[in-house]
Design a protein around this motif. Structure first.
Motif, short mmCIF file in Angstrom:
data_model
loop_
_atom_site.label_atom_id
_atom_site.label_comp_id
_atom_site.label_asym_id
_atom_site.label_seq_id
_atom_site.Cartn_x
_atom_site.Cartn_y
_atom_site.Cartn_z
N GLU A 300 59.00 4.04 34.01
CA GLU A 300 59.25 5.35 33.41
C GLU A 300 60.73 5.50 33.02
OE1 GLU A 300 57.29 7.60 32.43
OE2 GLU A 300 55.40 7.08 33.39
N GLN A 301 61.64 5.01 33.87
CA GLN A 301 63.06 5.12 33.58
C GLN A 301 63.44 4.28 32.37
OE1 GLN A 301 65.42 7.23 35.32
NE2 GLN A 301 66.29 6.76 33.31
N GLU A 302 62.86 3.08 32.27
CA GLU A 302 63.13 2.24 31.11
C GLU A 302 62.65 2.91 29.82
OE1 GLU A 302 64.42 -1.23 30.69
OE2 GLU A 302 65.45 -0.24 32.35
N ILE A 303 61.49 3.53 29.88
CA ILE A 303 60.96 4.23 28.70
C ILE A 303 61.86 5.39 28.31
CG2 ILE A 303 59.03 5.61 27.84
CD1 ILE A 303 57.18 3.88 29.60
N ILE A 304 62.35 6.14 29.30
CA ILE A 304 63.26 7.25 29.02
C ILE A 304 64.55 6.73 28.40
CG2 ILE A 304 64.72 9.01 30.12
CD1 ILE A 304 62.47 9.42 32.15
N ASN A 305 65.06 5.63 28.92
CA ASN A 305 66.29 5.06 28.37
C ASN A 305 66.12 4.65 26.92
OD1 ASN A 305 67.45 5.37 30.89
ND2 ASN A 305 67.17 3.24 31.50
N TYR A 306 64.98 4.04 26.61
CA TYR A 306 64.73 3.64 25.24
C TYR A 306 64.53 4.85 24.33
CZ TYR A 306 64.28 -1.38 26.12
OH TYR A 306 64.53 -2.69 26.42
N ALA A 307 63.89 5.88 24.83
CA ALA A 307 63.69 7.09 24.02
C ALA A 307 65.04 7.71 23.66
CB ALA A 307 62.83 8.09 24.79
N THR A 308 65.96 7.71 24.61
CA THR A 308 67.30 8.24 24.35
C THR A 308 68.03 7.39 23.32
OG1 THR A 308 67.43 9.13 26.60
CG2 THR A 308 69.51 8.87 25.40
N LYS A 309 67.95 6.07 23.48
CA LYS A 309 68.62 5.17 22.54
C LYS A 309 68.01 5.28 21.14
CE LYS A 309 69.88 1.05 24.00
NZ LYS A 309 69.85 -0.29 24.63
N ALA A 310 66.69 5.47 21.06
CA ALA A 310 66.04 5.62 19.77
C ALA A 310 66.47 6.91 19.09
CB ALA A 310 64.51 5.61 19.94
N ARG A 311 66.57 7.99 19.89
CA ARG A 311 66.99 9.28 19.33
C ARG A 311 68.42 9.22 18.81
NH1 ARG A 311 65.58 12.15 23.41
NH2 ARG A 311 67.61 12.26 24.44
N GLU A 312 69.27 8.42 19.47
CA GLU A 312 70.67 8.31 19.07
C GLU A 312 70.90 7.17 18.09
OE1 GLU A 312 72.85 7.88 22.65
OE2 GLU A 312 72.41 9.91 23.38
N GLY A 313 69.84 6.43 17.73
CA GLY A 313 69.99 5.33 16.80
C GLY A 313 70.75 4.15 17.38
N LYS A 314 70.63 3.91 18.69
CA LYS A 314 71.41 2.86 19.34
C LYS A 314 70.56 1.71 19.87
CE LYS A 314 75.29 5.77 20.73
NZ LYS A 314 76.11 6.24 21.87
N ILE A 315 69.31 1.61 19.44
CA ILE A 315 68.49 0.49 19.86
C ILE A 315 69.01 -0.77 19.19
CG2 ILE A 315 66.21 -0.56 19.62
CD1 ILE A 315 64.95 2.04 20.26
N GLY A 316 69.23 -1.81 19.98
CA GLY A 316 69.78 -3.06 19.46
C GLY A 316 68.72 -4.12 19.27
N ILE A 317 69.15 -5.26 18.68
CA ILE A 317 68.23 -6.36 18.41
C ILE A 317 67.59 -6.86 19.71
CG2 ILE A 317 68.06 -8.72 17.58
CD1 ILE A 317 68.41 -6.71 15.39
N ASP A 318 68.38 -7.01 20.75
CA ASP A 318 67.85 -7.52 22.02
C ASP A 318 66.78 -6.61 22.59
OD1 ASP A 318 69.56 -9.65 21.83
OD2 ASP A 318 71.08 -8.80 23.17
N ASP A 319 66.89 -5.30 22.32
CA ASP A 319 65.90 -4.35 22.84
C ASP A 319 64.53 -4.54 22.20
OD1 ASP A 319 67.88 -3.15 24.38
OD2 ASP A 319 68.45 -1.77 22.77
N LEU A 320 64.51 -5.14 20.99
CA LEU A 320 63.27 -5.23 20.22
C LEU A 320 62.65 -6.62 20.26
CD1 LEU A 320 64.55 -3.35 17.02
CD2 LEU A 320 63.32 -2.36 18.96
N SER A 321 63.31 -7.56 20.91
CA SER A 321 62.89 -8.96 20.84
C SER A 321 62.13 -9.40 22.09
CB SER A 321 64.12 -9.86 20.66
OG SER A 321 64.88 -9.47 19.53
N GLY A 322 61.17 -10.32 21.87
CA GLY A 322 60.58 -11.04 22.99
C GLY A 322 59.36 -10.45 23.64
N GLY A 323 58.77 -9.39 23.11
CA GLY A 323 57.58 -8.81 23.72
C GLY A 323 56.38 -9.72 23.59
N VAL A 324 55.44 -9.63 24.56
CA VAL A 324 54.23 -10.45 24.53
C VAL A 324 52.99 -9.62 24.17
CG1 VAL A 324 55.17 -12.06 26.21
CG2 VAL A 324 53.79 -10.14 27.01
N PHE A 325 53.10 -8.31 24.29
CA PHE A 325 51.97 -7.43 24.02
C PHE A 325 52.55 -6.05 23.74
CE2 PHE A 325 48.39 -4.66 24.93
CZ PHE A 325 47.28 -5.39 24.54
N THR A 326 51.84 -5.25 22.92
CA THR A 326 52.37 -3.94 22.53
C THR A 326 51.36 -2.84 22.86
OG1 THR A 326 53.76 -4.80 20.75
CG2 THR A 326 53.09 -2.50 20.56
#
Length: 409
Positions: A300-326
């Motif tokens: 839950e904390q990771e999801i909140i952190n990403y939501a904040t970064k997405a709202r501020e436009g601060k999601i980086g390349i590393d944040d979006l790479s390497g997933g195995v399932f969505t």
């Protein structure tokens, strides 16, 4: 001595970007670490900071597409800073009225982004009273959105009574007489379009459906929510439970935790789950790492952190790479049923939908239960129908009987 302002490298796959906005004007005196521009690429939007202080000379305009490493401005370090270290302002021709209450003070205006200035004007919030979380204590858009009422600017002194001005109509979205309008597709939107079309053309994509009774999950959250918040400081949402259900199902059906690489099948033995989020700039899928090792609170904390970064436009390349399932949740927008598109090169994606009270048969009796339709799209080249159906049944069972997640069955 002049220092060149170059477009920095943002990732191996990013070769260019578009200057979305300049936060300074040609000839302005800029401070070190001041935000100069916003660069939009096909994956992220980043901010460019001044490496030195001096007078800036722009060599690229807003809307220009620039290559990585291109020189877009230069800063003359030898130029002396004006009084107070700010750019000199032109002398007014006549006495000007006092600024409106919602205006940002001039001494702050060059230290904050256009988005912060806009929120300050619209919401009447004084940035000077907001604690900044950006680099060097800079106030970000997210800081302004979370600002409390105590941060609001004091009301302006009432003016002398006057004849009320006519109310201006809201600006028309489309210019009068225009039947169509055109605007350039952003790199991010173009990349999203390219990836979605590619996924449909390259993968043998198929979708299977099921439904889950959410009664147990809702009861669990209601029973332990207060204790969960008291201990962890965050709420227990649905998404962390879905993540755990997906990890459990991937462990049971590893075929969906694999991907095709040329003529080889790559079997993953880790559980980095992508969570699709909608942002003003388009769809992004930040990845929560090692979900099999995280607790519900940590997810839950990771999801909140990403939501904040997405709202501020601060999601980086590393944040979006390497997933195995969505996992994607169209239910937050009211979607009842959909066929999600694969996030290549992954072989599976789970679609969540809105929860609706529906009559269902329970032990021979008709009861009203909170039901959710589930959909899993998969790459039929390496995932058989039996595997996909089994995977979805495992997810359904974990949601309807959360004790399975604890017992690992």
């Amino acid at each position: 001595m002049a220092t060149e302002v170059k477009v920095p490298a943002l990732g191996e796959s990013i070769t260019s970007g578009i200057i979305a906005a300049w936060n300074v004007k040609d000839g302005d005196y800029v401070q070190k670490d001041q935000v100069l521009y916003e660069l939009e690429t096909d994956k992220i939007t980043s901010e460019g900071l001044a490496e030195v202080a001096g007078v800036i000379s722009l060599s690229a305009e807003e809307g220009d597409e620039v290559e990585i490493g291109a020189i877009i401005a230069s800063i003359d370090e030898s130029a002396e800073a004006p009084a107070g270290g700010k750019a000199p302002a032109a002398a007014p021709a006549a006495e000007e009225p006092a600024p409106a209450a919602a205006e940002v003070p001039a001494e702050q205006s060059d230290a904050i982004s256009p988005a912060v200035r806009r929120i300050a004007a619209e919401e009447n919030i004084d940035p000077a009273t907001v604690t900044g979380t950006g680099k060097g204590g800079r106030v970000t858009k997210g800081d302004m959105l979370k600002a409390e009422p105590t941060n609001r600017m004091p009301a302006a002194e009432p003016a002398k009574p006057a004849t009320p001005a006519p109310v201006k109509p809201a600006a028309a979205a489309v210019p009068a007489g225009e039947r169509t309008t055109r605007k350039r597709m952003t790199p991010l939107r173009a990349k999203i379009a390219e990836r979605l079309v590619s996924a449909q053309q390259e993968a043998a994509m198929l979708t299977t459906f099921n439904e889950a009774d959410m009664s147990a999950i809702k009861k669990l959250r209601a029973q332990y929510q207060d204790s969960f918040v008291k201990k962890h400081g965050i709420k227990l949402g649905f998404m962390s439970l879905f993540v755990k259900a997906v990890v459990n199902a991937l462990q049971e059906v590893p075929g969906l935790n694999a991907q095709i690489d040329g003529n080889e099948i790559v079997q993953n033995h880790f559980y980095d789950i992508g969570i699709a989020v909608s942002t003003p700039k388009g769809l992004m899928v930040p990845v929560v790492r090692n979900c099999d090792q995280l607790s519900l609170a940590e997810i839950e904390q990771e999801i909140i952190n990403y939501a904040t970064k997405a709202r501020e436009g601060k999601i980086g390349i590393d944040d979006l790479s390497g997933g195995v399932f969505t996992i994607t949740n169209g239910g937050i927008f009211g979607s009842m049923l959909s066929t999600p598109i694969l996030n290549a090169p992954q072989s599976g994606i789970l679609g969540m939908h809105t929860i609706q009270d529906r009559p269902v048969a329970v032990n021979g009796q008709v009861e009203i239960r909170p039901m959710m339709y589930l959909a899993v799209s998969y790459d039929h080249r390496i995932v058989d129908g039996k595997e996909a159906v089994t995977f979805l049944v495992k997810v359904k069972q974990a949601l309807e009987d959360p004790a399975r997640l604890l017992l690992g069955v």
